[in-house]
Design an enzyme around this catalytic site. Structure first.
Site, PDB file in Angstrom:
ATOM      1  N   ARG A  28      61.300  84.368  33.150  1.00 37.56           N
ATOM      2  CA  ARG A  28      60.474  83.179  33.217  1.00 37.56           C
ATOM      3  C   ARG A  28      59.608  83.122  34.464  1.00 37.56           C
ATOM      4  O   ARG A  28      60.080  83.660  35.512  1.00 37.56           O
ATOM      5  CB  ARG A  28      61.337  81.960  33.058  1.00 37.56           C
ATOM      6  N   SER A 144      76.999  65.642  16.715  1.00 36.03           N
ATOM      7  CA  SER A 144      75.790  66.126  17.467  1.00 36.03           C
ATOM      8  C   SER A 144      74.990  66.848  16.693  1.00 36.03           C
ATOM      9  O   SER A 144      75.240  67.779  16.010  1.00 36.03           O
ATOM     10  CB  SER A 144      76.275  66.962  18.638  1.00 36.03           C
ATOM     11  N   SER A 196      61.320  67.666  20.713  1.00 37.62           N
ATOM     12  CA  SER A 196      60.230  68.031  21.574  1.00 37.62           C
ATOM     13  C   SER A 196      59.660  69.548  21.290  1.00 37.62           C
ATOM     14  O   SER A 196      58.348  69.763  21.602  1.00 37.62           O
ATOM     15  CB  SER A 196      60.541  67.804  23.018  1.00 37.62           C
ATOM     16  N   THR A 252      63.678  58.846  29.910  1.00 35.90           N
ATOM     17  CA  THR A 252      63.188  59.469  30.936  1.00 35.90           C
ATOM     18  C   THR A 252      62.008  58.603  31.691  1.00 35.90           C
ATOM     19  O   THR A 252      61.046  58.224  30.886  1.00 35.90           O
ATOM     20  CB  THR A 252      62.791  60.963  30.976  1.00 35.90           C
ATOM     21  N   LYS A 255      58.146  61.823  31.797  1.00 35.37           N
ATOM     22  CA  LYS A 255      57.367  62.539  30.601  1.00 35.37           C
ATOM     23  C   LYS A 255      56.104  61.511  30.654  1.00 35.37           C
ATOM     24  O   LYS A 255      55.344  61.275  31.754  1.00 35.37           O
ATOM     25  CB  LYS A 255      57.992  62.627  29.622  1.00 35.37           C
ATOM     26  N   THR A 284      75.535  60.698  44.305  1.00 32.91           N
ATOM     27  CA  THR A 284      74.313  61.265  44.478  1.00 32.91           C
ATOM     28  C   THR A 284      73.168  59.984  44.987  1.00 32.91           C
ATOM     29  O   THR A 284      73.488  59.039  44.768  1.00 32.91           O
ATOM     30  CB  THR A 284      73.896  62.143  43.177  1.00 32.91           C
TER      31      THR A 284
HETATM   32  C1  LIG Z   1      63.251  66.781  28.937  1.00 35.47           C
HETATM   33  C2  LIG Z   1      64.314  66.047  28.431  1.00 35.47           C
HETATM   34  C3  LIG Z   1      65.431  65.647  28.937  1.00 35.47           C
HETATM   35  C4  LIG Z   1      65.466  65.552  30.399  1.00 35.47           C
HETATM   36  O1  LIG Z   1      64.716  64.556  31.094  1.00 35.47           O
HETATM   37  P1  LIG Z   1      64.486  64.971  32.470  1.00 35.47           P
HETATM   38  O2  LIG Z   1      64.051  63.608  33.134  1.00 35.47           O
HETATM   39  O3  LIG Z   1      63.027  65.921  32.528  1.00 35.47           O
HETATM   40  O4  LIG Z   1      65.475  65.387  33.084  1.00 35.47           O
HETATM   41  C5  LIG Z   1      66.578  64.919  27.878  1.00 35.47           C
HETATM   42  N1  LIG Z   1      66.337  64.855  26.846  1.00 35.47           N
HETATM   43  C6  LIG Z   1      65.385  65.588  26.147  1.00 35.47           C
HETATM   44  C7  LIG Z   1      65.188  65.722  24.700  1.00 35.47           C
HETATM   45  C8  LIG Z   1      64.434  66.401  26.979  1.00 35.47           C
HETATM   46  O5  LIG Z   1      63.347  66.992  26.380  1.00 35.47           O
END
Ligand SMILES: *Cc1c(COP(=O)(O)O)cnc(C)c1O
Length: 417
Positions: A28, A144, A196, A252, A255, A284
């Site tokens: 990568r 799953s 995705s 999230t 995105k 954390t």
């Molecule tokens: C990107 C992604 C995540 C993780 O989300 P982040 O906020 O980027 O850590 C979880 N599930 C799926 C399906 C994703 O594509």
């Protein structure tokens, strides 16, 4: 081994593992890009020897450009000025602020749930929530989807539970697996709404039917749908009127909402038990207030004023699919805003991506194993509301130049649900 020997051994060993990746063509390389407010989806690319040029980004997960929205930027700047840079602690020890409380309320409301809980990222939210919930349930069995994201797989592993993997979006397979397990055992079904890498959508209603029939919990990852689908951006489950049937909806802020961070939503008890037991939540530092106030502005904007942007986004994606298909390119069928173009070989995929960047000022990262199965390497395009027709025609012309003519015939495209 002497100390000098062992140091050399370790380095040599790790270098050999990197060589493996080079040989396979899936080492990568990150592109150094600088996104510029007001110019999205254009950005500044920095190459070798001080080379700089403007490029068009075709693979951002800031799907709606919210990372550059004026309300979001204003919220972030104001909060930094007023509250400083960091949260200053874990949520438990001095790191909980009013920004955390407000955003959790807003996210619970987005999914019409009693409560929500923030995490450092979507990855951590899946790992922590799945790991904790399933582990606490005595003798729990997890079902799953085979295409689930790495973060869900990691959470499932951490739970230590027995697990069954069902074929992607395959209701019949899930049913036959779940009916083979003793009825009295607690069960959890984990899946995503929008996948995705293919852009297909899970049969959420049918999965909920099975969950209800067999007394299972449902856990839905809406990461690639929140902000973009449903009347208020609550995701596919909102669009299909299914939110009340899902026990946990995960999302999230990184995105479509344009910042970073992850969350789960569910009943008060589910959220509180994860808050109380999940190491990935507890040990954390809390997300910084500025990120949270930016996310709050973004979620609110897409909730109350997002319909036009969502429509435009879908329309742009439809146009891109049409333009690429008319140009004879191997566009994979997709029911969503995600537009994958099949290459089917890791080296060719990387080469196509390199040429796009070098010769055509177009940035689209190659997607190779383990993100997708071997032999299905692809370019994954994410059109935003701001990509113009001209951008799309330029992309189609460039793709025609860089995609090798031979058909990726070995590759069987999966049916879209
Ligand atoms: C990107 C992604 C995540 C993780 O989300 P982040 O906020 O980027 O850590 C979880 N599930 C799926 C399906 C994703 O594509």
């Amino acid at each position: 081994m002497t100390q000098a020997d062992s140091k050399a051994y370790y380095n040599h060993f790790f270098q050999a593992r990197l060589d493996d990746l080079h040989k396979e063509g899936r080492y990568r390389v990150f592109a150094n890009i600088e996104r510029i407010v007001g110019r999205y989806p254009k950005a500044l690319f920095r190459g070798e020897n001080g080379m700089e040029k403007e490029i068009t980004v075709w693979c951002s997960n800031d799907y709606l450009g919210m990372g550059h929205h004026p309300d979001v930027i204003a919220a972030v700047c104001d909060t930094v000025k007023n509250n400083g840079a960091g949260a200053g602690g874990t949520r438990n020890i001095s790191g909980t602020t009013n920004h955390h409380i407000l955003l959790e309320k807003e996210l619970a409301d987005l999914h019409r749930k009693e409560a929500a809980l923030l995490f450092s990222s979507g990855y951590v939210s899946n790992e922590s929530a799945l790991g904790t919930l399933a582990k606490l349930l005595p003798d729990c069995v997890i079902f799953s989807d085979e295409m689930n994201h790495a973060s869900m797989i990691q959470g499932i592993r951490q739970s230590g539970c027995e697990k069954f993997i069902f074929r992607h979006n395959d209701v019949g397979h899930l049913r036959s697996l779940i009916s083979s397990v003793e009825r009295c055992r607690p069960k959890l079904i984990a899946f995503e709404s929008v996948y995705s890498m293919d852009g297909d959508i899970a049969p959420i209603a049918e999965f909920c039917d099975i969950a209800e029939e067999f007394g299972a919990m449902t856990y839905l990852d809406e990461v690639h749908a929140v902000g973009m689908y449903g009347k208020r951006g609550g995701g596919i489950a909102e669009r299909e009127g299914l939110m009340p049937r899902l026990d946990v909806i995960e999302g999230t802020l990184g995105k479509a909402f344009g910042l970073m961070g992850g969350y789960i939503s569910g009943t008060q008890a589910v959220v509180d038990v994860v808050r109380s037991y999940a190491p990935g939540f507890i040990f954390t530092t809390a997300l910084p207030p500025a990120v949270l106030s930016g996310a709050l502005a973004s979620v609110r904007h897409l909730k109350n004023n997002g319909t036009e942007l969502r429509k435009k986004h879908q329309a742009r994606a439809a146009t891109l699919k049409r333009i690429l298909t008319e140009a004879g390119l191997p566009v994979m069928p997709s029911a969503t805003h995600i537009v994958p173009v099949m290459i089917g070989d890791p080296r060719l995929c990387k080469q196509a991506s390199d040429k796009l960047l070098e010769q055509f000022d177009i940035y689209v990262q190659p997607i190779n194993y383990p993100t997708v199965p071997r032999g299905t390497e692809r370019l994954r395009l994410t059109p935003s509301p701001f990509h113009t027709d001209a951008d799309m025609h330029a992309l189609a012309a460039a793709l025609q130049q860089v995609i090798p003519a031979q058909k990726p015939a070995k590759v069987k495209l999966r049916q879209v649900a």
